[in-house]
Design a protein around this motif. Structure first.
Motif, PDB file in Angstrom:
ATOM      1  N   VAL A   1      -9.801   3.569 -31.611  1.00 28.34           N
ATOM      2  CA  VAL A   1     -10.888   2.596 -31.681  1.00 28.34           C
ATOM      3  C   VAL A   1     -10.628   1.694 -32.882  1.00 28.34           C
ATOM      4  CG1 VAL A   1     -13.374   2.239 -31.900  1.00 28.34           C
ATOM      5  CG2 VAL A   1     -12.514   4.242 -30.660  1.00 28.34           C
ATOM      6  N   VAL A   2     -10.507   0.401 -32.642  1.00 26.27           N
ATOM      7  CA  VAL A   2     -10.279  -0.573 -33.716  1.00 26.27           C
ATOM      8  C   VAL A   2     -11.422  -1.584 -33.676  1.00 26.27           C
ATOM      9  CG1 VAL A   2      -8.751  -2.337 -34.670  1.00 26.27           C
ATOM     10  CG2 VAL A   2      -7.774  -0.306 -33.552  1.00 26.27           C
ATOM     11  N   THR A   3     -12.200  -1.655 -34.763  1.00 32.96           N
ATOM     12  CA  THR A   3     -13.313  -2.602 -34.824  1.00 32.96           C
ATOM     13  C   THR A   3     -13.199  -3.471 -36.069  1.00 32.96           C
ATOM     14  OG1 THR A   3     -14.918  -1.349 -36.167  1.00 32.96           O
ATOM     15  CG2 THR A   3     -14.745  -0.777 -33.827  1.00 32.96           C
ATOM     16  N   HIS A   4     -13.958  -4.565 -36.066  1.00 29.40           N
ATOM     17  CA  HIS A   4     -13.949  -5.462 -37.224  1.00 29.40           C
ATOM     18  C   HIS A   4     -15.065  -5.135 -38.202  1.00 29.40           C
ATOM     19  CE1 HIS A   4     -16.812  -7.399 -34.434  1.00 29.40           C
ATOM     20  NE2 HIS A   4     -17.372  -7.912 -35.508  1.00 29.40           N
ATOM     21  N   GLY A   5     -15.791  -4.018 -37.983  1.00 26.79           N
ATOM     22  CA  GLY A   5     -16.942  -3.682 -38.828  1.00 26.79           C
ATOM     23  C   GLY A   5     -16.569  -2.789 -39.991  1.00 26.79           C
TER      24      GLY A   5
ATOM     25  N   VAL B   1     -10.043  11.107 -31.292  1.00 28.70           N
ATOM     26  CA  VAL B   1     -10.300   9.684 -31.499  1.00 28.70           C
ATOM     27  C   VAL B   1      -9.911   9.284 -32.916  1.00 28.70           C
ATOM     28  CG1 VAL B   1     -12.044   7.862 -31.545  1.00 28.70           C
ATOM     29  CG2 VAL B   1     -12.182   9.658 -29.816  1.00 28.70           C
ATOM     30  N   THR B   2      -9.083   8.265 -33.017  1.00 29.61           N
ATOM     31  CA  THR B   2      -8.718   7.683 -34.310  1.00 29.61           C
ATOM     32  C   THR B   2      -9.462   6.357 -34.448  1.00 29.61           C
ATOM     33  OG1 THR B   2      -6.535   8.704 -34.282  1.00 29.61           O
ATOM     34  CG2 THR B   2      -6.842   6.814 -35.751  1.00 29.61           C
ATOM     35  N   TYR B   3     -10.275   6.236 -35.498  1.00 33.91           N
ATOM     36  CA  TYR B   3     -11.098   5.043 -35.724  1.00 33.91           C
ATOM     37  C   TYR B   3     -10.524   4.276 -36.908  1.00 33.91           C
ATOM     38  CZ  TYR B   3     -15.329   2.214 -36.412  1.00 33.91           C
ATOM     39  OH  TYR B   3     -16.222   1.173 -36.532  1.00 33.91           O
ATOM     40  N   ARG B   4     -10.277   2.978 -36.712  1.00 29.19           N
ATOM     41  CA  ARG B   4      -9.769   2.124 -37.787  1.00 29.19           C
ATOM     42  C   ARG B   4     -10.606   0.852 -37.869  1.00 29.19           C
ATOM     43  NH1 ARG B   4      -4.221   3.260 -38.944  1.00 29.19           N
ATOM     44  NH2 ARG B   4      -4.044   5.522 -38.933  1.00 29.19           N
ATOM     45  N   ALA B   5     -10.809   0.381 -39.099  1.00 29.91           N
ATOM     46  CA  ALA B   5     -11.500  -0.890 -39.340  1.00 29.91           C
ATOM     47  C   ALA B   5     -10.974  -1.470 -40.642  1.00 29.91           C
ATOM     48  CB  ALA B   5     -13.012  -0.687 -39.424  1.00 29.91           C
ATOM     49  N   PRO B   6     -10.928  -2.785 -40.780  1.00 29.08           N
ATOM     50  CA  PRO B   6     -10.426  -3.392 -42.020  1.00 29.08           C
ATOM     51  C   PRO B   6     -11.410  -3.202 -43.162  1.00 29.08           C
ATOM     52  CG  PRO B   6     -11.256  -5.083 -40.543  1.00 29.08           C
ATOM     53  CD  PRO B   6     -11.301  -3.799 -39.770  1.00 29.08           C
ATOM     54  N   ASP B   7     -10.874  -3.134 -44.384  1.00 29.57           N
ATOM     55  CA  ASP B   7     -11.739  -3.069 -45.562  1.00 29.57           C
ATOM     56  C   ASP B   7     -12.570  -4.347 -45.680  1.00 29.57           C
ATOM     57  OD1 ASP B   7     -10.614  -0.586 -46.293  1.00 29.57           O
ATOM     58  OD2 ASP B   7      -8.921  -1.627 -47.200  1.00 29.57           O
ATOM     59  N   VAL B   8     -11.909  -5.476 -45.492  1.00 30.96           N
ATOM     60  CA  VAL B   8     -12.567  -6.784 -45.439  1.00 30.96           C
ATOM     61  C   VAL B   8     -11.976  -7.496 -44.236  1.00 30.96           C
ATOM     62  CG1 VAL B   8     -12.960  -8.982 -46.604  1.00 30.96           C
ATOM     63  CG2 VAL B   8     -12.872  -6.877 -47.939  1.00 30.96           C
ATOM     64  N   TYR B   9     -12.813  -8.103 -43.412  1.00 31.01           N
ATOM     65  CA  TYR B   9     -12.311  -8.655 -42.159  1.00 31.01           C
ATOM     66  C   TYR B   9     -11.301  -9.779 -42.379  1.00 31.01           C
ATOM     67  CZ  TYR B   9     -11.776 -10.888 -37.720  1.00 31.01           C
ATOM     68  OH  TYR B   9     -11.213 -11.414 -36.594  1.00 31.01           O
ATOM     69  N   SER B  10     -10.219  -9.686 -41.622  1.00 27.24           N
ATOM     70  CA  SER B  10      -9.283 -10.800 -41.482  1.00 27.24           C
ATOM     71  C   SER B  10      -8.581 -10.642 -40.144  1.00 27.24           C
ATOM     72  CB  SER B  10      -8.256 -10.837 -42.618  1.00 27.24           C
ATOM     73  OG  SER B  10      -7.292  -9.817 -42.462  1.00 27.24           O
ATOM     74  N   LEU B  11      -8.197 -11.759 -39.543  1.00 28.25           N
ATOM     75  CA  LEU B  11      -7.505 -11.711 -38.271  1.00 28.25           C
ATOM     76  C   LEU B  11      -6.193 -10.949 -38.398  1.00 28.25           C
ATOM     77  CD1 LEU B  11      -7.121 -12.589 -35.322  1.00 28.25           C
ATOM     78  CD2 LEU B  11      -6.146 -14.745 -36.187  1.00 28.25           C
ATOM     79  N   GLN B  12      -5.468 -11.187 -39.485  1.00 26.94           N
ATOM     80  CA  GLN B  12      -4.168 -10.557 -39.658  1.00 26.94           C
ATOM     81  C   GLN B  12      -4.289  -9.025 -39.728  1.00 26.94           C
ATOM     82  OE1 GLN B  12      -5.369 -13.084 -41.476  1.00 26.94           O
ATOM     83  NE2 GLN B  12      -4.073 -14.745 -40.665  1.00 26.94           N
TER      84      GLN B  12
ATOM     85  N   ASN C   1     -21.204   6.242 -34.914  1.00 29.46           N
ATOM     86  CA  ASN C   1     -21.941   7.438 -34.518  1.00 29.46           C
ATOM     87  C   ASN C   1     -21.790   7.696 -33.017  1.00 29.46           C
ATOM     88  OD1 ASN C   1     -23.555   9.659 -35.105  1.00 29.46           O
ATOM     89  ND2 ASN C   1     -25.467   8.543 -34.843  1.00 29.46           N
ATOM     90  N   GLY C   2     -21.855   6.621 -32.220  1.00 32.31           N
ATOM     91  CA  GLY C   2     -21.656   6.758 -30.784  1.00 32.31           C
ATOM     92  C   GLY C   2     -20.246   7.208 -30.437  1.00 32.31           C
ATOM     93  N   VAL C   3     -19.257   6.665 -31.147  1.00 31.21           N
ATOM     94  CA  VAL C   3     -17.863   7.081 -30.949  1.00 31.21           C
ATOM     95  C   VAL C   3     -17.714   8.573 -31.225  1.00 31.21           C
ATOM     96  CG1 VAL C   3     -15.521   6.870 -31.880  1.00 31.21           C
ATOM     97  CG2 VAL C   3     -16.872   4.813 -31.425  1.00 31.21           C
ATOM     98  N   ASP C   4     -18.251   9.018 -32.353  1.00 28.97           N
ATOM     99  CA  ASP C   4     -18.119  10.424 -32.745  1.00 28.97           C
ATOM    100  C   ASP C   4     -18.773  11.349 -31.720  1.00 28.97           C
ATOM    101  OD1 ASP C   4     -16.971   9.328 -34.969  1.00 28.97           O
ATOM    102  OD2 ASP C   4     -18.462  10.050 -36.398  1.00 28.97           O
TER     103      ASP C   4
ATOM    104  N   GLU D   1     -11.941   2.674 -46.490  1.00 27.64           N
ATOM    105  CA  GLU D   1     -12.196   3.773 -45.563  1.00 27.64           C
ATOM    106  C   GLU D   1     -10.884   4.328 -45.064  1.00 27.64           C
ATOM    107  OE1 GLU D   1     -13.366   3.027 -41.396  1.00 27.64           O
ATOM    108  OE2 GLU D   1     -15.220   4.005 -42.011  1.00 27.64           O
ATOM    109  N   ALA D   2     -10.683   5.607 -45.250  1.00 20.85           N
ATOM    110  CA  ALA D   2      -9.464   6.245 -44.767  1.00 20.85           C
ATOM    111  C   ALA D   2      -9.548   6.448 -43.264  1.00 20.85           C
ATOM    112  CB  ALA D   2      -9.287   7.600 -45.465  1.00 20.85           C
ATOM    113  N   PRO D   3      -8.399   6.429 -42.576  1.00 18.05           N
ATOM    114  CA  PRO D   3      -8.408   6.710 -41.132  1.00 18.05           C
ATOM    115  C   PRO D   3      -8.993   8.093 -40.862  1.00 18.05           C
ATOM    116  CG  PRO D   3      -6.288   5.843 -41.839  1.00 18.05           C
ATOM    117  CD  PRO D   3      -7.070   6.130 -43.088  1.00 18.05           C
ATOM    118  N   VAL D   4      -9.738   8.204 -39.786  1.00 18.16           N
ATOM    119  CA  VAL D   4     -10.397   9.461 -39.444  1.00 18.16           C
ATOM    120  C   VAL D   4     -10.015   9.851 -38.031  1.00 18.16           C
ATOM    121  CG1 VAL D   4     -12.613  10.595 -39.026  1.00 18.16           C
ATOM    122  CG2 VAL D   4     -12.338   9.095 -40.998  1.00 18.16           C
ATOM    123  N   THR D   5      -9.684  11.113 -37.820  1.00 17.55           N
ATOM    124  CA  THR D   5      -9.457  11.633 -36.477  1.00 17.55           C
ATOM    125  C   THR D   5     -10.532  12.659 -36.181  1.00 17.55           C
ATOM    126  OG1 THR D   5      -7.084  11.287 -36.623  1.00 17.55           O
ATOM    127  CG2 THR D   5      -7.854  12.871 -34.969  1.00 17.55           C
TER     128      THR D   5
END
Length: 337
Positions: free
Chosen positions: A57-61, A86-97, A73-76, A28-32
């Motif tokens: 907004v940074v989530t693990h989903g 709003v810039t939304y970021r999330a990992p492709d696959v979850y990892s703590l790092q 959807n709520g963020v948007d 997922e590319a970063p979205v503003t």
């Protein structure tokens, strides 16, 4: 606490109309998102704002998760309604790092506010660094038992131990005394708290519970659940997310005397509830977990307003049953419930 939650929702809805899932890899590319300002003189319009409020907004989903699509959807919707970038970021696959790196990127951007999900205690030092850098932070989703030690403004989410306990009480009222809690292979403190709450409710009812961990998207998940039910002589199952809830429905096909329920919604989950294959589904209202923090941080940035700093703003648990499932299905198709 309920009175406070109602007040926050009422404030947020006054600004405009209202609008843990899979772990499939999807880039997922970063979205503003940039909102459209209301016309000058429109009801509720503030004085000229100048530079737009910037929120990260940074989530693990992951992008493919139905639950996190609801949060997004709520963020948007909030971004459009309060005219925030709003810039939304999330990992492709979850990892703590990866989560740490994304939060550090947000801090480096010096936003007016940061919203971050809190799936594990390992994120605590990074969130504290964000707070120390002077960035207003709101945590969401998991972490209602951890946020208070991090210096954040508030936590928006479902108190998971309470949700698990209340779910267990419902199962116990239906006659369940030997429950299986279907947790996920990737450890999440919120999901663990759900199972702990269920266990407490079962003990109070004179019963017991067993927790299993599964890969909820694996083809082997239904068989794993079915074997656990047989091994525990279980008469009840509580799944920790919608995907494992549907796997539970498949696992129990043709089985008598086992009451099943799940956390989180979706069209297929609600259809199963409506048909009686699931006794209930727990709605943590992910839409509000995305919507409310963006609204609150935007209003704080513009006007210095923020209600009840340091509190949990509870978005659940809300229980959907066969009687109420029909009302939620159309909204689930729109990624609102």
């Amino acid at each position: 606490m309920r009175r406070w939650a109602s007040t926050v929702v009422a404030i947020a809805l006054g600004l405009g109309a209202l609008g843990c899932g899979q772990t499939t890899t999807e880039r997922e590319a970063p979205v503003t998102i940039k909102g459209t300002p209301p016309a000058r003189g429109e009801a509720g319009t503030a004085a000229p704002r100048g530079t737009n409020v910037r929120i990260w907004v940074v989530t693990h989903g992951q992008a493919s998760s139905a639950f996190w699509a609801i949060v997004r959807n709520g963020v948007d919707a909030a971004a459009r309604q309060v005219d925030a970038d709003v810039t939304y970021r999330a990992p492709d696959v979850y990892s703590l790092q990866t989560m740490v790196a994304l939060i550090d990127q947000a801090v480096a951007a010096h936003p007016d506010g940061l919203v971050v999900s809190l799936p594990e205690a390992g994120l605590a030092p990074t969130i504290r660094r964000a707070v120390a850098a002077g960035i207003p932070v709101v945590t969401i989703n998991s972490g209602s038992d951890m946020y208070a030690k991090l210096g954040v403004l508030a936590h928006v989410g479902q108190p998971e131990d309470v949700a698990g306990y209340k779910s267990g009480r419902r199962l116990a009222a239906a006659g369940v005394r030997r429950a299986v809690c279907v947790n996920l292979k990737i450890v999440n403190v919120g999901l663990d708290a759900r199972c702990a709450g269920l266990a407490r409710a079962m003990r109070e009812a004179g019963g017991r519970s067993t927790m299993i961990r599964i890969d909820d998207v694996a083809a082997t998940a239904p068989g794993r659940i079915a074997r656990a039910v047989r091994a525990a002589h279980a008469d009840g199952v509580l799944a920790c997310n919608a995907v494992s809830g549907l796997a539970t429905v498949q696992a129990l096909r043709g089985t008598q005397g086992v009451t099943a329920a799940t956390f989180d919604l979706g069209p297929d989950v609600l259809a199963a509830v409506k048909r009686g294959r699931l006794a209930f589904a727990v709605d943590q209202q992910g839409y509000l977990q995305g919507y409310l923090p963006v609204v609150l941080l935007a209003e704080r940035a513009r006007y210095g307003l923020f209600p009840a700093q340091g509190e949990v703003i509870p978005t659940g648990p809300n229980f959907v049953t066969a009687r109420t499932a029909g009302q939620a299905i159309a909204l689930a198709r729109r990624s609102i419930r």
